[in-house]
Design a protein around this motif. Structure first.
Motif, PDB file in Angstrom:
ATOM      1  N   ILE A 285       0.851  -1.195   0.000  1.00  0.00           N
ATOM      2  CA  ILE A 285       0.000   0.000   0.000  1.00  0.00           C
ATOM      3  C   ILE A 285       0.884   1.242   0.000  1.00  0.00           C
ATOM      4  O   ILE A 285       1.728   1.417   0.867  1.00  0.00           O
ATOM      5  CB  ILE A 285      -0.937  -0.012   1.226  1.00  0.00           C
ATOM      6  N   ARG A 286       0.673   2.084  -1.006  1.00  0.00           N
ATOM      7  CA  ARG A 286       1.456   3.322  -1.120  1.00  0.00           C
ATOM      8  C   ARG A 286       0.844   4.401  -0.227  1.00  0.00           C
ATOM      9  O   ARG A 286      -0.374   4.537  -0.157  1.00  0.00           O
ATOM     10  CB  ARG A 286       1.445   3.787  -2.579  1.00  0.00           C
ATOM     11  N   THR A 287       1.692   5.165   0.439  1.00  0.00           N
ATOM     12  CA  THR A 287       1.250   6.307   1.235  1.00  0.00           C
ATOM     13  C   THR A 287       1.650   7.583   0.512  1.00  0.00           C
ATOM     14  O   THR A 287       2.815   7.755   0.143  1.00  0.00           O
ATOM     15  CB  THR A 287       1.882   6.271   2.635  1.00  0.00           C
ATOM     16  N   ILE A 288       0.670   8.459   0.311  1.00  0.00           N
ATOM     17  CA  ILE A 288       0.905   9.731  -0.378  1.00  0.00           C
ATOM     18  C   ILE A 288       0.659  10.849   0.632  1.00  0.00           C
ATOM     19  O   ILE A 288      -0.479  11.087   1.038  1.00  0.00           O
ATOM     20  CB  ILE A 288      -0.023   9.885  -1.596  1.00  0.00           C
ATOM     21  N   PRO A 289       1.735  11.537   1.051  1.00  0.00           N
ATOM     22  CA  PRO A 289       1.563  12.604   2.043  1.00  0.00           C
ATOM     23  C   PRO A 289       0.842  13.826   1.459  1.00  0.00           C
ATOM     24  O   PRO A 289       0.967  14.131   0.273  1.00  0.00           O
ATOM     25  CB  PRO A 289       2.992  12.979   2.436  1.00  0.00           C
ATOM     26  N   ASP A 290       0.066  14.476   2.324  1.00  0.00           N
ATOM     27  CA  ASP A 290      -0.592  15.739   2.002  1.00  0.00           C
ATOM     28  C   ASP A 290      -1.569  15.639   0.833  1.00  0.00           C
ATOM     29  O   ASP A 290      -1.718  16.572   0.042  1.00  0.00           O
ATOM     30  CB  ASP A 290       0.445  16.842   1.744  1.00  0.00           C
ATOM     31  N   TYR A 291      -2.250  14.496   0.702  1.00  0.00           N
ATOM     32  CA  TYR A 291      -3.269  14.338  -0.335  1.00  0.00           C
ATOM     33  C   TYR A 291      -4.539  13.821   0.317  1.00  0.00           C
ATOM     34  O   TYR A 291      -4.472  12.885   1.106  1.00  0.00           O
ATOM     35  CB  TYR A 291      -2.812  13.354  -1.424  1.00  0.00           C
TER      36      TYR A 291
ATOM     37  N   ARG B 253      -3.800   6.658   1.882  1.00  0.00           N
ATOM     38  CA  ARG B 253      -3.417   5.250   1.746  1.00  0.00           C
ATOM     39  C   ARG B 253      -3.975   4.731   0.428  1.00  0.00           C
ATOM     40  O   ARG B 253      -5.183   4.562   0.278  1.00  0.00           O
ATOM     41  CB  ARG B 253      -3.934   4.419   2.922  1.00  0.00           C
ATOM     42  N   ASP B 254      -3.090   4.509  -0.527  1.00  0.00           N
ATOM     43  CA  ASP B 254      -3.455   4.178  -1.904  1.00  0.00           C
ATOM     44  C   ASP B 254      -3.360   2.675  -2.139  1.00  0.00           C
ATOM     45  O   ASP B 254      -2.262   2.115  -2.172  1.00  0.00           O
ATOM     46  CB  ASP B 254      -2.518   4.935  -2.843  1.00  0.00           C
TER      47      ASP B 254
END
Length: 176
Positions: free
Chosen positions: A8-14, A22-23
């Motif tokens: 699971i990719r984490t994208i900060p400030d989105y 949590r993508d």
């Protein structure tokens, strides 16, 4: 569960500053992690009486369809208002700034059918709560909810458990 969490990719400030998004699209793109997640979501329900899986738009369609396939049961799409082509029933729910609504077809479930609700993530629980209330309004018995990700600090799982619904998640992340 490390394989699932690591996929699971984490994208900060989105979508806004301070949010750690949590993508799960990276998990869906990893065949082994995707299979492990679906298997883990199915396992607690294998051999139990479930008639249908309800997936919440949009990633819940992908996961819920796979779970329904593994359980050899039908699938019910829970969609945002105005997206289904036939007669619907709906349930509104509160957003941070406003109100939204989810719908199912009037004939999506039969009275007494046992339904498992599936989505990628449980945060505040508003959409999942609306799905549960909608399915109950249609006459279904919601036997549980299954998510890949729980954000426990936001209280969504507790909110659903107050409705008498058992909640299962594969991984948890702290924060929003």
């Amino acid at each position: 569960m490390d394989r699932i969490k690591d996929a699971i990719r984490t994208i900060p400030d989105y979508p806004k500053p301070g949010i750690m998004f949590r993508d799960v699209t990276t998990l869906l793109g990893d065949a082994g992690a995707f299979r492990a997640a679906v298997d883990a979501m199915v396992q607690p329900h294998a051999g139990k009486k479930i008639d249908k899986v309800a997936g919440i738009e949009a990633r819940g369609f992908i996961l819920g369809g796979a779970v329904a396939h593994q359980l050899s049961v039908g699938f019910v799409p829970v969609r945002k208002k105005g997206k289904l082509p036939w007669q619907t029933i709906g349930q509104s729910y509160e957003l941070e700034y406003g109100v939204d609504e989810v719908e199912i077809h009037v004939d999506a479930v039969e009275k007494g059918e046992r339904v498992l609700v599936v989505d990628d993530l449980i945060a505040t629980g508003g959409t999942a709560e609306a799905a549960i209330l909608l399915l109950r309004q249609a006459g279904a018995e919601v036997v549980g909810c299954s998510f890949v990700i729980d954000l426990p600090e936001l209280g969504g799982a507790r909110r659903l458990e107050k409705l008498g619904v058992k909640v299962a998640s594969l991984v948890a992340f702290e924060g929003e």
